[in-house]
Scaffold this motif. Structure first.
Motif, PDB file in Angstrom:
ATOM      1  N   UNK A  50      33.938 -12.813  -7.504  1.00 28.28           N
ATOM      2  CA  UNK A  50      34.689 -13.247  -8.686  1.00 28.28           C
ATOM      3  C   UNK A  50      35.324 -14.604  -8.409  1.00 28.28           C
ATOM      4  N   UNK A  51      36.149 -15.065  -9.358  1.00 21.07           N
ATOM      5  CA  UNK A  51      36.814 -16.354  -9.216  1.00 21.07           C
ATOM      6  C   UNK A  51      36.131 -17.479  -9.963  1.00 21.07           C
ATOM      7  N   UNK A  52      35.029 -17.195 -10.662  1.00 19.36           N
ATOM      8  CA  UNK A  52      34.312 -18.229 -11.403  1.00 19.36           C
ATOM      9  C   UNK A  52      35.118 -18.650 -12.638  1.00 19.36           C
ATOM     10  N   UNK A  53      34.786 -19.822 -13.153  1.00 20.00           N
ATOM     11  CA  UNK A  53      35.484 -20.350 -14.328  1.00 20.00           C
ATOM     12  C   UNK A  53      34.491 -20.626 -15.448  1.00 20.00           C
ATOM     13  N   UNK A  64      37.447 -10.146 -11.776  1.00 15.82           N
ATOM     14  CA  UNK A  64      36.723  -9.075 -11.082  1.00 15.82           C
ATOM     15  C   UNK A  64      35.537  -8.644 -11.933  1.00 15.82           C
ATOM     16  N   UNK A  65      34.442  -8.294 -11.256  1.00 15.74           N
ATOM     17  CA  UNK A  65      33.254  -7.757 -11.922  1.00 15.74           C
ATOM     18  C   UNK A  65      32.733  -6.605 -11.074  1.00 15.74           C
ATOM     19  N   UNK A  72      39.131 -10.497 -16.712  1.00 18.00           N
ATOM     20  CA  UNK A  72      39.253 -11.951 -16.759  1.00 18.00           C
ATOM     21  C   UNK A  72      40.605 -12.343 -17.339  1.00 18.00           C
ATOM     22  N   UNK A  73      41.004 -13.572 -17.039  1.00 20.27           N
ATOM     23  CA  UNK A  73      42.231 -14.139 -17.586  1.00 20.27           C
ATOM     24  C   UNK A  73      41.852 -15.309 -18.479  1.00 20.27           C
ATOM     25  N   UNK A  82      46.319 -14.267 -21.221  1.00 20.48           N
ATOM     26  CA  UNK A  82      46.089 -12.836 -21.443  1.00 20.48           C
ATOM     27  C   UNK A  82      45.178 -12.307 -20.349  1.00 20.48           C
ATOM     28  N   UNK A  83      45.539 -11.148 -19.791  1.00 21.43           N
ATOM     29  CA  UNK A  83      44.688 -10.457 -18.822  1.00 21.43           C
ATOM     30  C   UNK A  83      43.866  -9.431 -19.588  1.00 21.43           C
ATOM     31  N   UNK A  84      42.554  -9.545 -19.496  1.00 20.56           N
ATOM     32  CA  UNK A  84      41.659  -8.716 -20.303  1.00 20.56           C
ATOM     33  C   UNK A  84      40.753  -7.891 -19.394  1.00 20.56           C
ATOM     34  N   UNK A  85      40.574  -6.630 -19.746  1.00 13.49           N
ATOM     35  CA  UNK A  85      39.636  -5.753 -19.051  1.00 13.49           C
ATOM     36  C   UNK A  85      38.639  -5.209 -20.050  1.00 13.49           C
TER      37      UNK A  85
END
Length: 369
Positions: free
Chosen positions: A252-255, A267-268, A279-280, A337-340
């Motif tokens: 993870x950590x991609x933009x 996270x994936x 993702x944020x 926003x933190x989204x799942x």
């Protein structure tokens, strides 16, 4: 590599079905999901930033301890898992959930069964990952003639729907689909399969938690094109969600960006049954207006935060669109926003048959895990 389907096939050897029926159960479970009942609409929970829960943890632990000392029963509280007090009371006064034994990678609930009005519903098998699962229930009729003239469709599913609910302790939201099929026509028993994805308040796994399942009616689609009651009753089950976690965590950590807002992939995770993406996004939903029917403007606000495209690619070249997943969005204090997103596939696969997950315009290969 051993797939969950192989494990499911071996696990069926311990059940009461014929060899032919076991094979059909696996095949129908593989194919029928493509035409399951429409999945519940994505659920979005918009909440303020998280606050410390130390006080609630102490209250929950104290309540559990008081029940153990004063009620003569036993209550297990796993680290990091805060049970609903009503659920704890239910377990003390209504009996603990049925234990689930492992057969290969699949969980088999022991004694999770209920009988009402001549129909017995039994939890037979459960498989999944940290956030998603598939459960198969058997539905046995004392009078098999009730099932006469109920024929499966081309995909093997039966024209039946259930008035059923399910809840996993600690879940904050979720959704999925369900369907009926007949593994062994003529034996007076049909199967009910349910596939769901859940999010939890603290992001913890649903494995090891208690499933609470309730069914009150089964309806059949008649020749006039309407659903009519086949049978009613009270079938309440609870059992441990115990199975081997097939989750594979990807880098993870991609933009990326979505509708002009910056997005960071936090996270994936993929598994044999589903995918979860965190993702944020540099945007918040804000005020959606009065409750009730959502306006076009409100839907656009939600889409701008939760609509980030997610696609899973499989080894056979097919794809699964996970964009409209069960979605949980939480506003942060910094304006983001933190989204799942979590959702089950329309099939069950081996983890090795998943090639990649694309989030926005970023493709993340499973081989990189």
């Amino acid at each position: 590599m051993t797939s969950p389907l192989d494990s499911y096939t071996r696990s069926m050897d311990g059940l009461r079905f014929s060899d032919e029926a076991k094979a059909r159960m696996v095949e129908v479970l593989r194919e029928a999901k493509k035409n399951a009942q429409p999945k519940a609409p994505a659920e979005v929970l918009t909440m303020p930033a998280r606050r410390p829960r130390h006080r609630w943890a102490r209250v929950a632990a104290g309540l559990a301890l008081a029940l153990v000392l004063g009620g003569g029963g036993t209550v297990a509280v796993a680290a990091g898992v805060l049970p609903n007090p009503a659920d704890v009371l239910s377990d003390v006064f209504g009996g603990a959930p049925a234990q689930t034994e492992l057969l290969n990678e699949v969980g088999r609930p022991i004694g999770a069964s209920a009988t009402s009005n001549g129909v017995t519903v039994t939890a037979e098998a459960v498989a999944g990952d940290r956030s998603n699962y598939t459960v198969v229930y058997s539905v046995a009729f004392d009078d098999p003639s009730v099932l006469e003239d109920i024929e499966p469709g081309e995909d093997g599913t039966l024209p039946l729907v259930a008035d059923a609910t399910c809840y996993v302790d600690g879940a904050s939201g979720g959704g999925g689909g369900s369907w009926f099929y007949d593994a062994d026509p003529g034996d007076g028993t049909i199967q009910y399969a349910e596939t769901m994805g859940f999010t939890t308040w603290n992001g913890a796994s649903i494995i090891g938690r208690t499933m609470r399942f309730s069914m009150s009616e089964i309806r059949v689609y008649d020749a006039e094109g309407e659903y009519v009651t086949l049978v009613t009753g009270n079938w309440d089950l609870k059992f441990e969600m115990n199975y081997v976690d097939t989750t594979v965590d990807l880098p993870a950590g991609q933009h990326t960006t979505w509708q002009g807002a910056d997005v960071t992939v936090d996270a994936v995770a993929v598994s044999s049954v589903g995918v979860t993406v965190d993702y944020t996004i540099d945007r918040q939903i804000g005020d959606l207006g009065p409750s009730g029917q959502m306006s076009d403007e409100a839907e656009a606000k939600m889409e701008a935060v939760t609509g980030l495209p997610v696609t899973v690619t499989f080894a056979d070249g097919t794809t699964f669109d996970a964009t409209n997943a069960n979605t949980h969005a939480q506003e942060q204090g910094d304006g983001t926003s933190a989204v799942t997103k979590t959702v089950t596939y329309d099939r069950i696969v081996a983890a090795g048959d998943i090639v990649s997950v694309t989030v926005g315009d970023v493709e993340i290969p499973v081989s990189a895990a």
